[in-house]
Design a protein around this motif. Structure first.
Motif, PDB file in Angstrom:
ATOM      1  N   GLU A 189      22.223  57.163  43.482  1.00  0.00           N
ATOM      2  CA  GLU A 189      21.651  56.602  42.257  1.00  0.00           C
ATOM      3  C   GLU A 189      22.613  55.549  41.703  1.00  0.00           C
ATOM      4  O   GLU A 189      23.803  55.829  41.517  1.00  0.00           O
ATOM      5  CB  GLU A 189      21.425  57.699  41.220  1.00  0.00           C
ATOM      6  N   VAL A 191      24.730  53.622  39.328  1.00  0.00           N
ATOM      7  CA  VAL A 191      25.288  53.707  37.970  1.00  0.00           C
ATOM      8  C   VAL A 191      26.612  52.938  37.971  1.00  0.00           C
ATOM      9  O   VAL A 191      27.309  52.898  38.977  1.00  0.00           O
ATOM     10  CB  VAL A 191      25.539  55.165  37.532  1.00  0.00           C
ATOM     11  N   TRP A 206      21.834  46.748  36.132  1.00  0.00           N
ATOM     12  CA  TRP A 206      21.752  48.162  36.494  1.00  0.00           C
ATOM     13  C   TRP A 206      20.338  48.712  36.298  1.00  0.00           C
ATOM     14  O   TRP A 206      19.876  49.544  37.071  1.00  0.00           O
ATOM     15  CB  TRP A 206      22.763  48.969  35.683  1.00  0.00           C
ATOM     16  N   GLU A 207      19.654  48.219  35.279  1.00  0.00           N
ATOM     17  CA  GLU A 207      18.269  48.656  35.067  1.00  0.00           C
ATOM     18  C   GLU A 207      17.381  48.212  36.228  1.00  0.00           C
ATOM     19  O   GLU A 207      16.594  48.999  36.771  1.00  0.00           O
ATOM     20  CB  GLU A 207      17.730  48.092  33.756  1.00  0.00           C
ATOM     21  N   TRP A 210      18.302  50.160  39.396  1.00  0.00           N
ATOM     22  CA  TRP A 210      17.829  51.549  39.375  1.00  0.00           C
ATOM     23  C   TRP A 210      16.321  51.614  39.648  1.00  0.00           C
ATOM     24  O   TRP A 210      15.861  52.476  40.399  1.00  0.00           O
ATOM     25  CB  TRP A 210      18.140  52.207  38.030  1.00  0.00           C
ATOM     26  N   LYS A 211      15.564  50.714  39.053  1.00  0.00           N
ATOM     27  CA  LYS A 211      14.118  50.714  39.254  1.00  0.00           C
ATOM     28  C   LYS A 211      13.762  50.425  40.714  1.00  0.00           C
ATOM     29  O   LYS A 211      12.837  51.039  41.270  1.00  0.00           O
ATOM     30  CB  LYS A 211      13.452  49.704  38.327  1.00  0.00           C
ATOM     31  N   TRP A 213      15.764  50.984  43.326  1.00  0.00           N
ATOM     32  CA  TRP A 213      16.236  52.165  44.074  1.00  0.00           C
ATOM     33  C   TRP A 213      15.242  53.325  43.962  1.00  0.00           C
ATOM     34  O   TRP A 213      14.988  54.035  44.953  1.00  0.00           O
ATOM     35  CB  TRP A 213      17.608  52.580  43.541  1.00  0.00           C
ATOM     36  N   LYS A 217      14.318  54.571  47.606  1.00  0.00           N
ATOM     37  CA  LYS A 217      15.426  55.466  47.980  1.00  0.00           C
ATOM     38  C   LYS A 217      15.060  56.353  49.169  1.00  0.00           C
ATOM     39  O   LYS A 217      15.914  56.644  50.022  1.00  0.00           O
ATOM     40  CB  LYS A 217      15.840  56.332  46.784  1.00  0.00           C
TER      41      LYS A 217
END
Length: 248
Positions: A189, A191, A206-207, A210-211, A213, A217
């Motif tokens: 994840e 971060v 990072w937003e 993350w979206k 990923w 993933k």
């Protein structure tokens, strides 16, 4: 008396639904691609170039592609490449990228790689994604990984997700060992390690990462499994296994 009552209650119940009929439909047949002779190819290219002029409508351009949707010839590669490079409609460009798969790998592979190296194409991740899928289907070899590996981590904006997924599918399909480091960098994840450090990317990065990923993933895990035969929950776990089981 009780037996009669039970019989009456049972008679009121709806009958059991019939068992569904087994699916006997045959699988869809793969479209047959017809190799044109030189004369027919010359005519097809002439028609295609006329229909793909800037003054032509989107419908006319689509009809032009319809005519060669199941056709193959070396002469068709140049107008398709020109369309992929210059056409305003992204949908048409993506369709042309798919049609490159109709051609023999010896012809299509170098044309696809040349297009993927073109900044005008790289600026449209959806088009590049279809080209990567065409490359995977048209003679991709490990020697070509260096040409495309940089496309993944350019950024993680939403419009690049289809390109990320296409690259992950290629890695899985071809068990591309050279991609392991890239996979490990994108397994956990995302971060920030030190959000107060001056070099830390902004929150927007990072937003977006993350979206992206969160969408692919699972494909990262599947790619690692295809390469190693092992399933990992974290990059640390994968690195520990790889330290004891180096890839050959």
């Amino acid at each position: 008396m009780l037996a009669c009552l039970l019989a009456s209650l049972l008679s009121w119940q709806d009958p059991a639904p019939p068992a569904p009929a087994p699916d006997t439909a045959p699988p869809a047949a793969k479209p047959v691609v017809v190799a044109l002779d030189d004369r027919a190819a010359k005519e097809a290219v002439k028609d295609l170039e006329l229909a793909l002029k800037d003054t032509a409508s989107l419908a006319d351009k689509n009809r032009a592609l319809d005519k060669i949707a199941d056709r193959s010839h070396e002469r068709l590669l140049k107008p398709l490449a020109t369309l992929i490079e210059k056409e305003k409609s992204v949908l048409l460009r993506k369709r042309a990228a798919v049609l490159l798969r109709n051609h023999p790998p010896a012809l299509a592979n170098p044309a696809i790689r040349k297009l993927l190296a073109n900044p005008r194409v790289q600026g449209h991740p959806g088009v590049a994604a279809e080209l990567v899928r065409s490359l995977a289907a048209c003679g991709y070899t490990a020697k070509q990984w260096s040409e495309i590996q940089g496309l993944f981590e350019v950024d993680y904006h939403a419009e690049r997700v289809p390109l990320h997924e296409a690259l992950l599918d290629l890695i899985t399909q071809h068990k591309e060992k050279q991609a392991v480091d890239l996979l490990l960098r994108n397994l956990d994840e995302p971060v920030p390690e030190n959000e107060h450090h001056a070099d830390n990317p902004p929150a927007e990065y990072w937003e977006a990462r993350w979206k992206a990923w969160a969408i692919w993933k699972g494909k990262v895990q599947e790619a690692l499994f295809a390469i190693t035969g092992q399933r990992f929950s974290t990059a640390a776990e994968a690195r520990a296994w790889l330290a004891k089981n180096p890839l050959r």
